[in-house]
Write an enzyme that holds these catalytic residues in place. Structure first.
Site, short mmCIF file in Angstrom:
data_model
loop_
_atom_site.label_atom_id
_atom_site.label_comp_id
_atom_site.label_asym_id
_atom_site.label_seq_id
_atom_site.Cartn_x
_atom_site.Cartn_y
_atom_site.Cartn_z
CG HIS A 56 -25.48 54.01 -35.31
ND1 HIS A 56 -24.53 54.74 -35.99
CD2 HIS A 56 -26.66 54.63 -35.56
CE1 HIS A 56 -25.12 55.74 -36.63
NE2 HIS A 56 -26.42 55.68 -36.38
CG HIS A 58 -31.57 55.98 -35.62
ND1 HIS A 58 -31.26 57.26 -35.24
CD2 HIS A 58 -30.54 55.58 -36.43
CE1 HIS A 58 -30.11 57.63 -35.78
NE2 HIS A 58 -29.64 56.62 -36.51
CG ASP A 150 -26.20 59.09 -36.39
OD1 ASP A 150 -25.27 59.07 -37.19
OD2 ASP A 150 -27.27 58.46 -36.56
CG HIS A 230 -22.91 56.02 -40.43
ND1 HIS A 230 -22.18 57.15 -40.70
CD2 HIS A 230 -24.06 56.46 -39.86
CE1 HIS A 230 -22.84 58.22 -40.30
NE2 HIS A 230 -23.98 57.82 -39.78
CG ASP A 303 -27.46 54.25 -39.35
OD1 ASP A 303 -28.22 54.78 -38.51
OD2 ASP A 303 -27.07 54.83 -40.38
CG HIS A 307 -37.53 56.34 -42.36
ND1 HIS A 307 -37.52 57.53 -41.65
CD2 HIS A 307 -36.24 56.11 -42.71
CE1 HIS A 307 -36.28 57.99 -41.58
NE2 HIS A 307 -35.49 57.14 -42.21
#
EC number: 3.5.2.3
Length: 428
Positions: A56, A58, A150, A230, A303, A307
Site C-alpha cells: 500500500h 502512493h 483506495d 489500513h 499507506d 503531500h
C-alpha cells in the site's frame, strides 16, 4: 557478475551467519564463508531480513509529481528497506486502464531502486459506478493482481460483488478502503471523547466496521479474496477474526502509525496527524498490536501518502489527509512490536515481506534468506536509536508525524537482486 559477502549478520534475528551473494542470487548461507574478490559487508550483529514488501504505497505519478514521483518514492522505499512496493491507483489520470498501469510499471523499471507493481482501480475514475478494465490490466505488461479504489470506498454492494467475482478468474484480490461514505460526511477525526471536546466532526468506528462485515460476507458468498486496507479499530479486528474462523478468504493490513499514535495527538491541531482512517484510541492501538502479533492482521503496510507542504501547512479542516511512511515503517514496528516482545524478527519478516508478497503475488519477493533464492535483502542496525529528521528523507514530501521523535533501528543496506541500492544508509 559481482559478489558480496555479508559477514556476521543475524538472519531473521537468529545466530550470526555469513551470506554470500553472487550476481542476483544468494549462493551460500553459513558460518566462516569466504569468497575471493567479493565485496565484504561487516554486518557486526545487525539483523538481515528479506527485502520488505509494501502492499500500500502512493507514488502519486502520474499527475501529482509535486508530492512524489515513482523515482523519489522508490528511493524512499530503498531507504526504508523495501525491494517491492504496490502503487495505489488514485493518480491523475486514475490507473483504471492497461495504459496507465503499464506507464507506472515502466517508470518503476526505469527507477532501479525497487520493483513497482501497480494496483488497478476497481471502478472507472474511482467513482464507484462501473467496473474498470480489470481483465485488461491483469493481462497487460504490468500483470496487475491487486485492485483498489483506495482513497474511496467501493460502497455499492453490487459493484463490490462483481469485482470479487471478476478477479476470482485470475486469483486476484480486491483491496477495500473500508469507509461508509454517508457515516463519514464532514468527518475530521475519530469520533469519541477528543472529537467531542474539540468540536471536530467525528469519524465513527462503525463506518469502517460495517463495510468490512459486508465485504467478508460477500467474499464468502462468491468464494473470492478480499483484503482490508489500513484496518484501524478494535471492532474491525473482531470481525476479521470471526471471518477467518469461518474460513473466509480475508486478509488485513495495519499501518505503522495506527500501531503507535492515538487521537490524543489531534489536540495539537497539527495537520500532520490528519489521516484516513483517522488516528484512533489507545484501546484500538493495543488491539491492533495484539491482532498483528496473533496473525489476525496479516501484514504491515505503510499507506505512504506524500503531500506538498502547502497541503499540510494550513488549518486543520483544509489540510489533506495522509502521512509519509516508507522510511520510518520498520523503526515504528521495532518500537511497537519487537521492543515490546510481541513479535520477533522472524515475525517481522513474515508481516512485512513474506505475507505481503504472497497476498500480492509478487514473484521473487518475500523469499527465504537461503541459497538459491533471489538476493532481495535488507540489513538493519537494531541497536541504533535517534530522532527522525525529515530533512534527510529521500521522499519528495516531508509530512511525517515523527519529526524529532526518537525511534529505534536504522536500515543500513538494501539489495535488489544482488545490486546494492542503499549502502551505509546512503542511496547508491
Amino acid at each position: 557478475m559481482s559478489k558480496t559477502l555479508i559477514r556476521g549478520a543475524k538472519v531473521l534475528g537468529g545466530e550470526p551467519q555469513d551470506v554470500l551473494i553472487d550476481g542476483e542470487t544468494i549462493t551460500q548461507v553459513g558460518a566462516g564463508l569466504s569468497a575471493e574478490g567479493a565485496e565484504v559487508v561487516e554486518a557486526g550483529g545487525k539483523v538481515l531480513l528479506p527485502g520488505l514488501v509494501d502492499l500500500h504505497t502512493h507514488l502519486r505519478e502520474p499527475g501529482r509529481e509535486d508530492s512524489e514521483t515513482v523515482l523519489t518514492g522508490t528511493r524512499a522505499a530503498a531507504s526504508g528497506g523495501y525491494t517491492n512496493v504496490f502503487a495505489m491507483a488514485n493518480t491523475f489520470p486514475v490507473a483504471d486502464t492497461a495504459g496507465v498501469v503499464e506507464q507506472v510499471w515502466r517508470l518503476g523499471q526505469e527507477s532501479g531502486y525497487c520493483d513497482v507493481r501497480p494496483i488497478g482501480a476497481v471502478t472507472v475514475g474511482l467513482e464507484g459506478q462501473k467496473l474498470a478494465e480489470l481483465g485488461a490490466m491483469h493481462e497487460s505488461a504490468a500483470g496487475v493482481t491487486v485492485f483498489s479504489d483506495d482513497g474511496k470506498c467501493v460502497h455499492d454492494a453490487v459493484i463490490m460483488r462483481r469485482a470479487l467475482e471478476y478477479v476470482k478468474a485470475f486469483d486476484g484480490v480486491v483491496a477495500q478502503h473500508a469507509q461508509e461514505p454517508r457515516l463519514t460526511e464532514g468527518a475530521q477525526m475519530n469520533e469519541g471523547v477528543v472529537s467531542a471536546e474539540l468540536g471536530l466532526g467525528g469519524w465513527p468506528a462503525v463506518a469502517e466496521e460495517s463495510v468490512i462485515a459486508r465485504d467478508v460476507l460477500l467474499a464468502d458468498h462468491v468464494g473470492s479474496r478480499v483484503h482490508i486496507c489500513h484496518l484501524s479499530t478494535a471492532g474491525s479486528v473482531e470481525i476479521v477474526r470471526w471471518a477467518k474462523s469461518r474460513g473466509i478468504r480475508v486478509t488485513a493490513e495495519v499501518t505503522p502509525h495506527h500501531l503507535l499514535l492515538t487521537d490524543e495527538l489531534v489536540r495539537s491541531y497539527n495537520p500532520v496527524y490528519k489521516v484516513n482512517p483517522p488516528l484512533r484510541t489507545e484501546r484500538d492501538v493495543l488491539a491492533l498490536r495484539e491482532a498483528l502479533a496473533d496473525g489476525t492482521i496479516d501484514i504491515v503496510a505503510t499507506d505512504h501518502a506524500p503531500h506538498p507542504q502547502e497541503d499540510k501547512d494550513c488549518e486543520w479542516a483544509a489540510a489533506a489527509m495522509g502521512m509519509v511512511g516508507l522510511e520510518t515503517a520498520l523503526s515504528v514496528v521495532q518500537e511497537t512490536m519487537v521492543d515490546t516482545g510481541l513479535l520477533d524478527w522472524a515475525g517481522v519478516a513474515d508481516r512485512m515481506s513474506f505475507t505481503p508478497a504472497r497476498i500480492g503475488r509478487a514473484e521473487g519477493h518475500g523469499r527465504p534468506v537461503s541459497a538459491g533464492e533471489p538476493a532481495n535483502l535488507t540489513l538493519v542496525d537494531t541497536a541504533y536509536r535517534g530522532p527522525v529528521d525529515p530533512a534527510g528523507f529521500a521522499s519528495r514530501s516531508r509530512n511525517t508525524p515523527y519529526e524529532g521523535r526518537e525511534l529505534p533501528g536504522r536500515v543500513t543496506h538494501t539489495w535488489l537482486r544482488g545490486k546494492a541500492t542503499l549502502v551505509d544508509g546512503k542511496l547508491t
